[in-house]
Scaffold this motif. Structure first.
Motif, PDB file in Angstrom:
ATOM      1  N   ALA A 127      11.825   1.431  -6.254  1.00  0.00           N
ATOM      2  CA  ALA A 127      11.610   1.097  -4.835  1.00  0.00           C
ATOM      3  C   ALA A 127      10.331   0.310  -4.588  1.00  0.00           C
ATOM      4  N   ALA A 128       9.272   0.599  -5.356  1.00  0.00           N
ATOM      5  CA  ALA A 128       7.990  -0.060  -5.075  1.00  0.00           C
ATOM      6  C   ALA A 128       8.114  -1.580  -5.145  1.00  0.00           C
ATOM      7  N   GLU A 129       8.823  -2.073  -6.163  1.00  0.00           N
ATOM      8  CA  GLU A 129       8.966  -3.527  -6.310  1.00  0.00           C
ATOM      9  C   GLU A 129       9.780  -4.124  -5.147  1.00  0.00           C
ATOM     10  N   VAL A 130      10.703  -3.338  -4.605  1.00  0.00           N
ATOM     11  CA  VAL A 130      11.479  -3.805  -3.449  1.00  0.00           C
ATOM     12  C   VAL A 130      10.594  -3.833  -2.200  1.00  0.00           C
ATOM     13  N   GLU A 131       9.888  -2.744  -1.975  1.00  0.00           N
ATOM     14  CA  GLU A 131       9.063  -2.647  -0.764  1.00  0.00           C
ATOM     15  C   GLU A 131       7.941  -3.683  -0.755  1.00  0.00           C
ATOM     16  N   HIS A 144       0.854  -1.185   0.000  1.00  0.00           N
ATOM     17  CA  HIS A 144       0.000   0.000   0.000  1.00  0.00           C
ATOM     18  C   HIS A 144       0.890   1.236   0.000  1.00  0.00           C
ATOM     19  N   PRO A 145       1.411   1.588  -1.169  1.00  0.00           N
ATOM     20  CA  PRO A 145       2.383   2.681  -1.219  1.00  0.00           C
ATOM     21  C   PRO A 145       1.717   4.044  -1.071  1.00  0.00           C
ATOM     22  N   PRO A 146       2.467   5.024  -0.616  1.00  0.00           N
ATOM     23  CA  PRO A 146       1.944   6.393  -0.580  1.00  0.00           C
ATOM     24  C   PRO A 146       1.860   6.953  -2.008  1.00  0.00           C
ATOM     25  N   GLY A 147       1.262   8.125  -2.147  1.00  0.00           N
ATOM     26  CA  GLY A 147       1.093   8.744  -3.455  1.00  0.00           C
ATOM     27  C   GLY A 147       2.386   8.956  -4.210  1.00  0.00           C
ATOM     28  N   GLU A 148       3.490   9.063  -3.491  1.00  0.00           N
ATOM     29  CA  GLU A 148       4.786   9.273  -4.148  1.00  0.00           C
ATOM     30  C   GLU A 148       5.251   8.036  -4.899  1.00  0.00           C
ATOM     31  N   GLY A 149       4.593   6.889  -4.697  1.00  0.00           N
ATOM     32  CA  GLY A 149       4.963   5.666  -5.410  1.00  0.00           C
ATOM     33  C   GLY A 149       5.578   4.625  -4.493  1.00  0.00           C
ATOM     34  N   SER A 150       6.281   5.085  -3.472  1.00  0.00           N
ATOM     35  CA  SER A 150       6.915   4.193  -2.497  1.00  0.00           C
ATOM     36  C   SER A 150       7.299   5.039  -1.292  1.00  0.00           C
ATOM     37  N   VAL A 151       7.526   4.400  -0.163  1.00  0.00           N
ATOM     38  CA  VAL A 151       7.963   5.155   1.021  1.00  0.00           C
ATOM     39  C   VAL A 151       9.330   5.784   0.757  1.00  0.00           C
TER      40      VAL A 151
END
Lengths: 222, 222
Positions: A194-198, A116-123
């Motif tokens: 980062a999203a794929e990592v998180e 569930h990422p933030p609007g920025e795409g990833s934390v």
């Protein structure tokens, strides 16, 4: 190297502090919103290491004091506090530091945890947006099982994936990771990846929940 | 067991066919939109296995013929063909079969590959939406490096994550996976958890791109 673990009283902060303190010669500063809580965690970690014959250099301080003059600042706080934490420490950061973001946004339902990422795409990208422009940010330590990390008898054998746009900062973090036993840094590219990592973090929890005999999971790539 | 690999002429289909044919006694049918292409791939796979002293049972057929009477139907087609493929075979499927979905939606940019799920949330859930209601769908084989899979000299040591809402169907697929050397099935829960499984695929490509000496990656959980 002075490593500040903002939110170092939490579970992932505890594990990172203990592993860095045991396996490296670096100075660790546990940060918390309350100085007293940070100091008490720091001395608890220090005595746990002493019982293992490890003389570690761990102190505790309020987050802003902890990060001042640190070479590396790890934001080991829950994702819903990360924005506030960055705002509270940003005036105490400088361009020769490296900020490390290990937090992951997740939501749970009956089936499991979901990314569930933030609007920025990833934390990681949220942190990049919030820290002053010249301070490099590296995403790392997302997919480590906090329980395994804090249990100093447990072997890890995990990989940790680094994302960042600054090659020097990434090399600094990679070399710190290499000093920790059984932990290998791998490069997953720039912040945009980062999203794929998180999103591996909720997956680890789901696999542990549904696969018999698996718990406190990490991942390795080969 | 009769295993139909729809899209079995593609790279992941090739790898799955070769591994199943080498490591199990099951009957393999390579499916393609063109029967001739399927037959020529099937005989090519069969002769590659013969040079290794493996007598395999691989035939080729047009997709609809391939899936008819198969016990397990693997949809080894690219994500942008998956909807059409399911529509084209759905009248040839029946409730005692298991449909397996290994496809992943991705998009690429200068930084790397990114997870790009369909509106249903994941390709697995898109397949669930499109197959007739009583036919169980299991998401599996998402995170296998096609090149490693097709290279029968390469050791895998990979885990493959299964998602699905039907426990029997998942057990059927898990037991097939267990027959393949160096491949371990792990349960990641129901279909609703498919997105986190599928999003490991772009991550593997990114890690291979940015981490020196790493290529054709798979993942293991421990």
């Amino acid at each position: 190297v002075k490593i500040a673990i903002a939110g170092g009283t939490g579970d992932i902060g505890e594990g990172l502090t203990l592993r860095f303190a045991r396996d490296t010669d670096h100075r660790l500063v546990v940060g918390s919103r309350e100085a007293e809580k940070a100091q008490s965690a720091a001395s608890e970690y220090q005595s746990r290491l002493e019982t293992r014959g490890v003389e570690a250099d761990i102190s505790g301080a309020e987050n802003t004091a902890a990060v001042t003059d640190a070479d590396v600042v790890v934001l080991a706080v829950p994702p819903y506090h990360i924005g506030d934490t960055v705002v509270s420490i940003r005036d105490h950061l400088s361009g020769d530091q490296v900020v490390v973001s290990p937090a992951v946004g997740m939501r749970g339902d009956d089936d499991g945890l979901h990314y569930h990422p933030p609007g920025e795409g990833s934390v990681t990208e949220l942190v990049v947006d919030r820290v002053p422009g010249k301070i490099p940010v590296v995403g790392a330590f997302h997919n480590l099982a906090a329980g395994r990390l804090s249990d100093l008898d447990a072997e890890l054998g995990f990989d940790t994936l680094l994302v960042g746009d600054d090659a020097d900062a990434k090399a600094t973090v990679a070399s710190l990771v290499e000093e920790v036993d059984d932990l290998r840094p791998l490069d997953a590219g720039p912040h945009a990846n980062a999203a794929e990592v998180e999103s591996v973090t909720p997956l680890l929890v789901n696999v542990a929940r549904y696969s018999e005999g698996m718990h406190d999971l990490g991942v390795s790539f080969h």
